[in-house]
Design an enzyme around this catalytic site. Structure first.
Site, PDB file in Angstrom:
ATOM      1  N   ASP A 174       0.850  -1.195   0.000  1.00 37.64           N
ATOM      2  CA  ASP A 174       0.000   0.000   0.000  1.00 37.64           C
ATOM      3  C   ASP A 174       0.883   1.242   0.000  1.00 37.64           C
ATOM      4  OD1 ASP A 174      -2.379   1.557   0.141  1.00 37.64           O
ATOM      5  OD2 ASP A 174      -2.034   1.880   2.263  1.00 37.64           O
ATOM      6  N   SER A 175       0.285   2.378  -0.350  1.00 35.37           N
ATOM      7  CA  SER A 175       1.034   3.625  -0.300  1.00 35.37           C
ATOM      8  C   SER A 175       1.380   3.993   1.146  1.00 35.37           C
ATOM      9  CB  SER A 175       0.212   4.749  -0.934  1.00 35.37           C
ATOM     10  OG  SER A 175      -1.045   4.832  -0.298  1.00 35.37           O
ATOM     11  N   TYR A 216      -0.608   8.658  -2.787  1.00 35.38           N
ATOM     12  CA  TYR A 216      -0.600   8.316  -4.205  1.00 35.38           C
ATOM     13  C   TYR A 216      -1.810   8.948  -4.917  1.00 35.38           C
ATOM     14  CZ  TYR A 216       2.951   4.536  -3.898  1.00 35.38           C
ATOM     15  OH  TYR A 216       4.098   3.812  -3.749  1.00 35.38           O
ATOM     16  N   GLY A 217      -2.859   9.183  -4.133  1.00 35.87           N
ATOM     17  CA  GLY A 217      -4.156   9.557  -4.710  1.00 35.87           C
ATOM     18  C   GLY A 217      -4.184  10.846  -5.491  1.00 35.87           C
ATOM     19  N   CYS A 262      -3.699  -1.073  -2.178  1.00 32.75           N
ATOM     20  CA  CYS A 262      -3.964   0.337  -2.467  1.00 32.75           C
ATOM     21  C   CYS A 262      -4.893   0.452  -3.686  1.00 32.75           C
ATOM     22  CB  CYS A 262      -2.632   1.023  -2.762  1.00 32.75           C
ATOM     23  SG  CYS A 262      -2.775   2.748  -3.186  1.00 32.75           S
ATOM     24  N   ASN A 263      -6.026   1.122  -3.486  1.00 33.08           N
ATOM     25  CA  ASN A 263      -6.979   1.286  -4.590  1.00 33.08           C
ATOM     26  C   ASN A 263      -6.376   2.101  -5.719  1.00 33.08           C
ATOM     27  OD1 ASN A 263     -10.095   0.556  -3.704  1.00 33.08           O
ATOM     28  ND2 ASN A 263      -8.724   0.916  -1.986  1.00 33.08           N
ATOM     29  N   THR A 264      -5.622   3.153  -5.361  1.00 30.42           N
ATOM     30  CA  THR A 264      -5.042   4.010  -6.392  1.00 30.42           C
ATOM     31  C   THR A 264      -4.029   3.225  -7.219  1.00 30.42           C
ATOM     32  OG1 THR A 264      -5.342   5.918  -4.926  1.00 30.42           O
ATOM     33  CG2 THR A 264      -3.861   6.200  -6.790  1.00 30.42           C
ATOM     34  N   GLU A 271      -5.853  10.254   8.404  1.00 33.81           N
ATOM     35  CA  GLU A 271      -4.453  10.222   8.866  1.00 33.81           C
ATOM     36  C   GLU A 271      -4.297  11.055  10.142  1.00 33.81           C
ATOM     37  OE1 GLU A 271      -1.276   9.466   6.769  1.00 33.81           O
ATOM     38  OE2 GLU A 271      -2.558   7.980   5.819  1.00 33.81           O
ATOM     39  N   CYS A 302     -11.213   3.128  -1.237  1.00 37.34           N
ATOM     40  CA  CYS A 302      -9.955   3.677  -0.718  1.00 37.34           C
ATOM     41  C   CYS A 302      -9.638   2.977   0.596  1.00 37.34           C
ATOM     42  CB  CYS A 302     -10.109   5.190  -0.487  1.00 37.34           C
ATOM     43  SG  CYS A 302      -8.651   5.925   0.296  1.00 37.34           S
ATOM     44  N   THR A 303      -8.363   2.674   0.785  1.00 31.29           N
ATOM     45  CA  THR A 303      -7.949   1.924   1.980  1.00 31.29           C
ATOM     46  C   THR A 303      -8.327   2.599   3.296  1.00 31.29           C
ATOM     47  OG1 THR A 303      -5.849   3.087   1.702  1.00 31.29           O
ATOM     48  CG2 THR A 303      -5.930   0.784   0.978  1.00 31.29           C
ATOM     49  N   HIS A 304      -8.410   3.951   3.280  1.00 35.46           N
ATOM     50  CA  HIS A 304      -8.640   4.662   4.539  1.00 35.46           C
ATOM     51  C   HIS A 304     -10.106   4.687   4.971  1.00 35.46           C
ATOM     52  CE1 HIS A 304      -4.610   5.888   3.791  1.00 35.46           C
ATOM     53  NE2 HIS A 304      -4.581   6.757   4.771  1.00 35.46           N
TER      54      HIS A 304
HETATM   55  N1  DGL Z   1      -3.999   3.894  -0.390  1.00 39.14           N
HETATM   56  C1  DGL Z   1      -4.682   4.917  -1.146  1.00 39.14           C
HETATM   57  C2  DGL Z   1      -5.911   4.302  -1.816  1.00 39.14           C
HETATM   58  O1  DGL Z   1      -6.426   3.291  -1.388  1.00 39.14           O
HETATM   59  C3  DGL Z   1      -5.084   6.090  -0.274  1.00 39.14           C
HETATM   60  C4  DGL Z   1      -3.921   6.906   0.252  1.00 39.14           C
HETATM   61  C5  DGL Z   1      -3.121   7.592  -0.850  1.00 39.14           C
HETATM   62  O2  DGL Z   1      -3.652   8.494  -1.536  1.00 39.14           O
HETATM   63  O3  DGL Z   1      -1.975   7.217  -1.021  1.00 39.14           O
HETATM   64  O4  DGL Z   1      -6.362   4.848  -2.797  1.00 39.14           O
END
Ligand code: DGL
Length: 283
Positions: free
Chosen positions: A21-22, A53-54, A84-86, A161, A196-198
């Site tokens: 993940d990011s 990453y987003g 990570c979704n992105t 965060e 999104c992971t968050h």
């Molecule tokens: N992990 C990213 C996602 O799931 C979210 C955090 C980021 O933007 O890096 O899209």
């Protein structure tokens, strides 16, 4: 050597699954994996120095994600989960073509979860700017005959965060985003996909914000199921029973502060994090 043969040859031991993940958010996916597949060991890579990453371009995200995937492979990962979704939305094919092991992303499993949940085939997906602009979710959902409204919610990641998962500011921000998403022909959408992971950490808050008839789904559990079914196909469970019963070995790699990873990561994983190693990925 084909990726499938590589995994099958290591079947006498417990498989090691690499999770990428990011940052910390992918720990929500690791949590689901640990619950469903406790007979594997895990190494987790959080690219905390280069998060988020987003808001980055396809080229940048793909380059970062491919580097991280190589790192996990070189540390023994026999399967990769792109939590990570992105990174999944922008770089899954690039990661797959550079990898020597099977790679599972979160978007297809997320779309499957939406299919299982939606009764009227109308869903809203929320995610980062980059995930939403890629339309990866819409493509995956439309391929399954679902209508999708996509909505970028860039302020939610920094709020999570910050630890503001129950803060009135976060609730107000979420309300504005979701009112826009559930408008104009999508007020009757019956499923909200957390792309999104968050966002799983915001589930209780989002539950208060979205209309009552809406089910909230995330891809963590369905990704864990997709990984379990790949493992079953590729790794016959032949290891000694005792070896399979022991607790999973967990190893964490972070590109920024180890201390911060431990502290923030616990929120996502739900328990203490040890064994974090700092990694310096040279540009
Ligand atoms: N992990 C990213 C996602 O799931 C979210 C955090 C980021 O933007 O890096 O899209």
């Amino acid at each position: 050597m084909s990726s499938e043969r590589g995994l099958a040859q290591s079947s006498a031991r417990r498989p090691t699954i690499g999770v990428f993940d990011s940052g910390f958010g992918g720990l929500t996916v690791l949590k689901a994996l640990l619950q469903l597949i406790p007979e594997a060991d895990y190494c987790y890579f959080g690219d905390t120095a280069r998060l988020p990453y987003g808001s980055k371009s396809v080229e940048t995200v793909a380059r970062y994600a491919v580097e991280a995937a190589h790192y996990l492979e070189s540390h023994g990962a026999q399967m990769l989960v792109i939590a990570c979704n992105t990174a999944t939305a922008l770089a899954l094919e690039r990661i797959r073509s550079g990898a020597h092991v099977p790679v599972v992303g979160v978007i297809e499993p997320g779309a499957e979860a939406a299919v299982a949940s939606s009764k009227n085939q109308k869903v809203v997906v929320i995610g980062t700017e980059a995930t939403i602009s890629s339309h990866a979710y819409r493509i995956a959902l439309e391929a399954r005959h679902l209508q999708a409204r996509e909505k970028a919610c860039p302020l939610l990641v920094p709020l999570v965060e910050e630890g503001w998962v129950e803060h009135s500011v976060t609730e107000q921000v979420a309300r504005i985003y979701l009112e826009e998403a559930f408008a104009d022909g999508f007020s009757d959408a019956d499923t909200l996909v957390l792309g999104c992971t968050h966002y799983p950490l915001l589930k209780p808050l989002l539950r208060r914000v979205v209309p009552e008839h809406v089910s909230i789904v995330d891809s963590a559990e369905s990704t864990a199921r997709a990984v379990a079914s790949q493992l079953e196909r590729l790794v016959p469970s032949t290891g000694a029973a005792e070896e399979r019963r022991r607790l999973p070995r967990l190893q964490f790699f972070a590109t920024d502060s180890v201390e911060k990873f431990r502290r923030l990561g616990e929120r996502f994983l739900g328990h203490a994090i040890e064994n974090v190693q700092h990694v310096d990925l040279k540009e």
